[in-house]
Write a protein that holds these residues in place. Structure first.
Motif, PDB file in Angstrom:
ATOM      1  N   ARG A  19       1.013  -1.273   0.136  1.00 13.11           N
ATOM      2  CA  ARG A  19       0.123  -0.025   0.143  1.00 13.11           C
ATOM      3  C   ARG A  19       0.783   1.295  -0.017  1.00 13.11           C
ATOM      4  NH1 ARG A  19      -4.489   2.443   3.968  1.00 13.11           N
ATOM      5  NH2 ARG A  19      -2.778   3.021   5.352  1.00 13.11           N
ATOM      6  N   LEU A  20       0.746   2.111  -1.074  1.00 11.12           N
ATOM      7  CA  LEU A  20       1.401   3.288  -1.041  1.00 11.12           C
ATOM      8  C   LEU A  20       0.703   4.471  -0.367  1.00 11.12           C
ATOM      9  CD1 LEU A  20       2.795   3.188  -5.032  1.00 11.12           C
ATOM     10  CD2 LEU A  20       3.637   2.005  -2.675  1.00 11.12           C
ATOM     11  N   SER A  21       1.407   5.521   0.136  1.00  9.26           N
ATOM     12  CA  SER A  21       0.832   6.272   0.796  1.00  9.26           C
ATOM     13  C   SER A  21       1.356   7.999  -0.002  1.00  9.26           C
ATOM     14  CB  SER A  21       0.987   6.453   2.188  1.00  9.26           C
ATOM     15  OG  SER A  21       0.446   5.615   2.783  1.00  9.26           O
ATOM     16  N   CYS A  22       0.499   8.719  -0.095  1.00  8.50           N
ATOM     17  CA  CYS A  22       0.790   9.944  -0.659  1.00  8.50           C
ATOM     18  C   CYS A  22       0.397  11.063   0.409  1.00  8.50           C
ATOM     19  CB  CYS A  22       0.508  10.553  -2.143  1.00  8.50           C
ATOM     20  SG  CYS A  22       0.802  11.952  -2.768  1.00  8.50           S
ATOM     21  N   THR A  68      -6.335  -0.237  -6.177  1.00  5.92           N
ATOM     22  CA  THR A  68      -7.421   0.639  -5.826  1.00  5.92           C
ATOM     23  C   THR A  68      -6.762   1.964  -5.079  1.00  5.92           C
ATOM     24  OG1 THR A  68      -8.679  -1.310  -5.021  1.00  5.92           O
ATOM     25  CG2 THR A  68      -9.488   0.914  -4.232  1.00  5.92           C
ATOM     26  N   ILE A  69      -7.086   2.974  -5.693  1.00  2.00           N
ATOM     27  CA  ILE A  69      -6.763   4.355  -5.492  1.00  2.00           C
ATOM     28  C   ILE A  69      -7.772   4.952  -4.378  1.00  2.00           C
ATOM     29  CG2 ILE A  69      -7.940   5.436  -7.302  1.00  2.00           C
ATOM     30  CD1 ILE A  69      -5.482   7.542  -7.258  1.00  2.00           C
ATOM     31  N   ASN A  76      -5.435  14.136   4.312  1.00  4.10           N
ATOM     32  CA  ASN A  76      -4.581  14.866   3.381  1.00  4.10           C
ATOM     33  C   ASN A  76      -3.488  13.718   2.746  1.00  4.10           C
ATOM     34  OD1 ASN A  76      -5.665  17.454   3.466  1.00  4.10           O
ATOM     35  ND2 ASN A  76      -4.212  18.049   5.171  1.00  4.10           N
ATOM     36  N   THR A  77      -4.301  12.627   2.546  1.00  4.80           N
ATOM     37  CA  THR A  77      -3.518  11.861   2.086  1.00  4.80           C
ATOM     38  C   THR A  77      -4.175  10.681   1.005  1.00  4.80           C
ATOM     39  OG1 THR A  77      -2.315  11.385   4.360  1.00  4.80           O
ATOM     40  CG2 THR A  77      -2.158   9.505   2.646  1.00  4.80           C
ATOM     41  N   VAL A  78      -3.510  10.393  -0.106  1.00  2.15           N
ATOM     42  CA  VAL A  78      -3.996   9.542  -1.021  1.00  2.15           C
ATOM     43  C   VAL A  78      -3.176   8.031  -0.964  1.00  2.15           C
ATOM     44  CG1 VAL A  78      -4.358   9.102  -3.445  1.00  2.15           C
ATOM     45  CG2 VAL A  78      -4.650  11.504  -2.473  1.00  2.15           C
ATOM     46  N   TYR A  79      -4.160   7.093  -1.215  1.00  8.68           N
ATOM     47  CA  TYR A  79      -3.394   5.633  -1.113  1.00  8.68           C
ATOM     48  C   TYR A  79      -3.418   5.017  -2.378  1.00  8.68           C
ATOM     49  CZ  TYR A  79      -4.165   6.834   3.747  1.00  8.68           C
ATOM     50  OH  TYR A  79      -4.328   7.336   5.073  1.00  8.68           O
TER      51      TYR A  79
END
Length: 122
Positions: A19-22, A68-69, A76-79
């Motif tokens: 899982r990537l986090s931004c 899945t986005i 304030n995070t996008v995964y």
């Protein structure tokens, strides 16, 4: 101005998950859309997935059903949840933000992160 920082990359075996986090320094709620892109060695950067403020999503055909986005405006995070990873998913993954949408999916992004490496290998 929005500063984006990706995390969560690493080495994983085929079939594994990441899982990537931004994380954004500013409010992503002000961004019309957020996206994940990737660039593999010797290849052009490509869109992986994008999501609007309202939750509309777009996926590359190669990741449909596996990735899945999602976005959490309160954090304030996008995964980017990545399942059933394949060696061809190996790339540097970049988070990006669009302040004002003119097309869907976006052709241009206003802000970019520095990227996080994802390597899928035995």
């Amino acid at each position: 101005q929005v500063h984006l920082v990706e995390s969560g990359g690493g080495l994983v075996q085929p079939g594994g998950t990441l899982r990537l986090s931004c994380a954004a320094s500013g409010s992503i709620f002000s961004m019309d859309a957020m996206g994940w892109h990737r660039q593999a060695p010797g290849k052009q950067r490509e869109l992986v997935a994008a999501i609007t403020r309202g939750g509309l999503t777009k996926y590359a055909d190669s990741v449909k059903g596996r990735f899945t986005i999602s976005r959490d405006n309160s954090k304030n995070t996008v995964y980017l949840q990545m399942n059933s990873l394949k060696p061809e998913d190996t790339a540097v993954y970049y988070c990006a933000a669009v302040q004002q949408l003119s097309t869907w999916p976006p052709r241009e992004y206003d802000y970019w992160g520095q990227g996080t490496q994802v390597t899928v290998s035995l």
